[in-house]
Design an enzyme around this catalytic site. Structure first.
Site, mmCIF file in Angstrom:
data_model
loop_
_atom_site.group_PDB
_atom_site.id
_atom_site.type_symbol
_atom_site.label_atom_id
_atom_site.label_comp_id
_atom_site.label_asym_id
_atom_site.label_seq_id
_atom_site.Cartn_x
_atom_site.Cartn_y
_atom_site.Cartn_z
ATOM 1 N N ASP A 12 -19.607 4.000 -14.259
ATOM 2 C CA ASP A 12 -19.963 4.660 -12.997
ATOM 3 C C ASP A 12 -21.466 4.528 -12.787
ATOM 4 O O ASP A 12 -22.239 5.489 -12.909
ATOM 5 C CB ASP A 12 -19.519 6.121 -13.030
ATOM 6 C CG ASP A 12 -18.016 6.258 -13.188
ATOM 7 O OD1 ASP A 12 -17.290 5.317 -12.818
ATOM 8 O OD2 ASP A 12 -17.572 7.305 -13.690
ATOM 9 N N LYS A 63 -7.782 3.239 -6.277
ATOM 10 C CA LYS A 63 -6.996 4.291 -5.606
ATOM 11 C C LYS A 63 -6.507 3.815 -4.227
ATOM 12 O O LYS A 63 -6.739 4.462 -3.203
ATOM 13 C CB LYS A 63 -7.800 5.569 -5.486
ATOM 14 C CG LYS A 63 -8.226 6.162 -6.822
ATOM 15 C CD LYS A 63 -8.963 7.479 -6.634
ATOM 16 C CE LYS A 63 -9.417 8.049 -7.968
ATOM 17 N NZ LYS A 63 -10.505 7.283 -8.599
ATOM 18 N N ASP A 66 -2.495 2.604 1.816
ATOM 19 C CA ASP A 66 -2.501 2.042 3.171
ATOM 20 C C ASP A 66 -1.053 1.774 3.542
ATOM 21 O O ASP A 66 -0.130 2.170 2.823
ATOM 22 C CB ASP A 66 -3.333 0.752 3.206
ATOM 23 C CG ASP A 66 -4.015 0.540 4.557
ATOM 24 O OD1 ASP A 66 -3.306 0.610 5.582
ATOM 25 O OD2 ASP A 66 -5.238 0.314 4.568
ATOM 26 N N ILE A 67 -0.838 1.097 4.656
ATOM 27 C CA ILE A 67 0.521 0.713 5.011
ATOM 28 C C ILE A 67 1.048 -0.264 3.954
ATOM 29 O O ILE A 67 0.273 -0.927 3.267
ATOM 30 C CB ILE A 67 0.594 0.097 6.421
ATOM 31 C CG1 ILE A 67 -0.232 -1.193 6.489
ATOM 32 C CG2 ILE A 67 0.127 1.100 7.471
ATOM 33 C CD1 ILE A 67 -0.066 -1.954 7.788
ATOM 34 N N ASP A 68 2.356 -0.337 3.833
ATOM 35 C CA ASP A 68 2.968 -1.094 2.736
ATOM 36 C C ASP A 68 2.457 -2.522 2.641
ATOM 37 O O ASP A 68 2.118 -3.007 1.550
ATOM 38 C CB ASP A 68 4.494 -1.125 2.910
ATOM 39 C CG ASP A 68 5.112 0.258 2.879
ATOM 40 O OD1 ASP A 68 4.372 1.232 2.692
ATOM 41 O OD2 ASP A 68 6.340 0.353 3.045
ATOM 42 N N ASN A 69 2.411 -3.211 3.755
ATOM 43 C CA ASN A 69 2.037 -4.617 3.744
ATOM 44 C C ASN A 69 0.598 -4.808 3.261
ATOM 45 O O ASN A 69 0.298 -5.731 2.490
ATOM 46 C CB ASN A 69 2.198 -5.223 5.143
ATOM 47 C CG ASN A 69 2.092 -6.731 5.127
ATOM 48 O OD1 ASN A 69 2.830 -7.399 4.410
ATOM 49 N ND2 ASN A 69 1.171 -7.277 5.921
#
EC number: 4.1.1.23
Length: 229
Positions: A12, A63, A66-69
């Site tokens: 980090d 992490k 989003d939409i599946d595609n």
């Protein structure tokens, strides 16, 4: 040391030069590193590829959600980078899309259940009716059903989710603090030994190592505690 592959050091840090310095200092002691948002946006993706090419293990903590595609397309490209682990938020549709996209690769997909910086008030403020422990268990079950490689959760929930996940899935636990270390912004923390005893398979440690005056000694001390457990 058998515990070497179970300790993941969180890089980090603001830039690749700082991260390279840490990797050099820990050479021969640690071979697994987490790269998250801060370093990713400072050249960390190419650095992740370089580490993987050198034989190091990389936990890419993105992490994704989003939409599946879009999730699937991202996972397809990440699987070609050679990294070992990738996180996405443990939403059932996103996990199913990621699992399908990673099929045939060695990429271990991890569902992030509830962030270790969140307590019950934070979870309820975010709109969830469940307390953190209940929500973690629910998402662990969904991760198992989706075919994920494991989950990310607080070590405080490791024992209860191990019953849900069985013995084949990884339980990666951030928020690890050696005895006497500052908690920082973490709210659900545990020592390395206790986390392993609770059922964690991998421990993510950042500040107690990268912020130590002697990083190598700090990592060795944590590994020794893990080995004793």
């Amino acid at each position: 040391m058998i515990m070497q592959g179970k300790l993941i050091v969180g890089l980090d840090l603001p830039n690749v030069a700082d991260a390279e310095k840490v990797v050099r200092e820990l050479d021969g002691v640690v071979d697994f590193y987490k790269i998250g948002y801060r370093l990713v946006f400072g050249g960390g993706l190419e650095f992740a590829r370089d580490l993987a090419a050198e034989g190091k293990k990389v936990f890419l903590d993105m992490k994704l959600l989003d939409i599946d595609n879009t999730v699937a397309e991202g996972v397809e490209n990440i699987a070609m980078m050679g990294v070992s682990m990738l996180t996405l938020h443990a939403y059932p549709k996103a996990m199913r899309a990621a699992v399908a996209a990673a099929k045939g690769s060695d990429l271990c997909l991890l569902g992030v259940t509830v962030l270790t910086s969140m307590d019950e008030d934070d979870v309820r403020e975010a709109g969830y009716a469940d307390d953190p422990a209940t929500l973690v268990r629910k998402r662990a079950a969904q991760a198992r059903e989706a075919g994920m490689g494991g989950i990310v959760c607080s070590a405080a929930e490791a024992a209860s989710v191990r019953e849900i996940l069985g013995n084949d899935m990884a339980i990666v636990t951030p928020g690890i603090r050696p005895a006497g270390a500052e908690r920082g912004d973490q709210k659900r923390v545990m020592t390395p030994a206790d986390a392993l005893r609770a059922g964690a398979t991998h421990l993510v440690v950042a500040r107690p190592i990268i912020g130590a005056p002697d990083r190598r000694a700090a990592a060795q001390a944590i590994l020794a505690e893990m080995q004793a457990a």
